[in-house]
Design a protein around this motif. Structure first.
Motif, PDB file in Angstrom:
ATOM      1  N   TYR A  77      -9.608  -3.058  -5.179  1.00 34.49           N
ATOM      2  CA  TYR A  77     -11.053  -2.543  -5.116  1.00 34.49           C
ATOM      3  C   TYR A  77     -10.948  -0.800  -5.482  1.00 34.49           C
ATOM      4  O   TYR A  77     -11.647  -0.642  -6.196  1.00 34.49           O
ATOM      5  N   THR A  78      -9.896  -0.355  -4.917  1.00 30.09           N
ATOM      6  CA  THR A  78      -9.558   0.748  -5.039  1.00 30.09           C
ATOM      7  C   THR A  78      -9.195   1.328  -6.679  1.00 30.09           C
ATOM      8  O   THR A  78      -9.852   2.250  -7.174  1.00 30.09           O
ATOM      9  N   ILE A  79      -8.380   0.438  -6.925  1.00 30.18           N
ATOM     10  CA  ILE A  79      -8.069   0.609  -8.474  1.00 30.18           C
ATOM     11  C   ILE A  79      -9.166   0.513  -9.382  1.00 30.18           C
ATOM     12  O   ILE A  79      -9.387   1.131 -10.445  1.00 30.18           O
ATOM     13  N   LEU A  80     -10.202  -0.463  -9.188  1.00 28.36           N
ATOM     14  CA  LEU A  80     -11.107  -1.072 -10.090  1.00 28.36           C
ATOM     15  C   LEU A  80     -11.943   0.418  -9.782  1.00 28.36           C
ATOM     16  O   LEU A  80     -12.604   0.612 -10.779  1.00 28.36           O
ATOM     17  N   GLU A  81     -12.323   0.891  -8.653  1.00 29.21           N
ATOM     18  CA  GLU A  81     -13.380   1.966  -8.472  1.00 29.21           C
ATOM     19  C   GLU A  81     -12.969   3.155  -9.329  1.00 29.21           C
ATOM     20  O   GLU A  81     -13.751   3.732 -10.116  1.00 29.21           O
ATOM     21  N   LEU A  82     -11.678   3.561  -8.962  1.00 30.81           N
ATOM     22  CA  LEU A  82     -10.937   4.715  -9.838  1.00 30.81           C
ATOM     23  C   LEU A  82     -11.031   4.471 -11.306  1.00 30.81           C
ATOM     24  O   LEU A  82     -11.135   5.538 -11.871  1.00 30.81           O
ATOM     25  N   SER A  83     -10.537   3.363 -11.840  1.00 31.41           N
ATOM     26  CA  SER A  83     -10.694   3.028 -13.240  1.00 31.41           C
ATOM     27  C   SER A  83     -11.915   3.161 -13.953  1.00 31.41           C
ATOM     28  O   SER A  83     -12.171   3.700 -14.779  1.00 31.41           O
ATOM     29  N   GLU A  84     -12.953   2.879 -13.088  1.00 29.84           N
ATOM     30  CA  GLU A  84     -14.392   2.980 -13.773  1.00 29.84           C
ATOM     31  C   GLU A  84     -14.736   4.337 -13.805  1.00 29.84           C
ATOM     32  O   GLU A  84     -15.131   4.724 -14.599  1.00 29.84           O
ATOM     33  N   LEU A  85     -14.504   4.916 -12.559  1.00 26.36           N
ATOM     34  CA  LEU A  85     -14.697   6.710 -12.502  1.00 26.36           C
ATOM     35  C   LEU A  85     -14.080   7.155 -13.755  1.00 26.36           C
ATOM     36  O   LEU A  85     -14.784   8.126 -14.189  1.00 26.36           O
ATOM     37  N   PHE A  86     -12.711   7.206 -14.108  1.00 27.81           N
ATOM     38  CA  PHE A  86     -12.057   7.846 -14.920  1.00 27.81           C
ATOM     39  C   PHE A  86     -11.995   6.942 -16.289  1.00 27.81           C
ATOM     40  O   PHE A  86     -11.737   7.514 -17.299  1.00 27.81           O
ATOM     41  N   GLN A  87     -13.010   6.057 -16.462  1.00 27.56           N
ATOM     42  CA  GLN A  87     -13.381   5.294 -17.728  1.00 27.56           C
ATOM     43  C   GLN A  87     -12.161   5.138 -18.423  1.00 27.56           C
ATOM     44  O   GLN A  87     -12.043   5.378 -19.744  1.00 27.56           O
TER      45      GLN A  87
END
Length: 161
Positions: free
Chosen positions: A129-139
């Motif tokens: 979930y953290t990976i998904l959240e951060l990958s979305e944040l950094f596009q």
């Protein structure tokens, strides 16, 4: 060279946290995601290893002390019950548990108020979930399972396993 006298870095990302709160895991997740986005134009490492004068697209710095980085980049901070951190530091490194160190850790938590905070239990139990959240944040698109595999691979390689 102090951070205040260094030339500004366009994308300065600070990965910090209370010791033994999964701060290295968060740093490694950020490093994987930012490498996917910036490739070799990412400079990353512990604060004393990173040359702040490097010409790069993005810089990721790992630290346990936020004071010198306030207002100079995006902050990503890990936290955990302070008592658990103290016991874990004592068990892992043999450092004495002091009220002063625990007060310092609480102060670091308050300094991270404007950044993104990540709870130890969430990072350990649900890293995808953290990976998904951060990958979305950094596009940037990353495969969360590959990201976790790479982190585990480098962790065990560093230990010589």
């Amino acid at each position: 060279m102090s951070i205040l006298s260094s030339p500004p870095t366009p994308n300065l990302i600070i990965s910090a946290g209370i010791p033994r709160s999964a701060s290295t895991l968060l740093f490694n997740i950020l490093r994987e995601i930012l490498t996917a986005k910036h490739g070799s134009d990412l400079v990353s490492g512990w604060e004393e290893q990173v040359d702040r004068s490097s010409q790069c697209e993005a810089m990721l710095i790992k630290t346990h002390s936020l004071k010198k980085y306030l207002g100079s980049g995006q902050i990503f901070f890990t936290y955990r019950d302070i008592r658990s951190c103290a016991v874990s530091v004592w068990r892992k490194f043999g450092y004495p548990i002091t009220m002063e160190s625990m007060r310092d850790w609480v102060h670091e938590y308050t300094l991270a108020e404007g950044g993104r905070r990540f709870r130890y239990e969430d990072l350990i139990n649900y890293p995808i979930y953290t990976i998904l959240e951060l990958s979305e944040l950094f596009q940037v698109q990353v495969n969360p399972r590959d990201t976790l595999y790479n982190i585990e691979y480098f962790r065990t390689a560093a230990k010589g396993e």
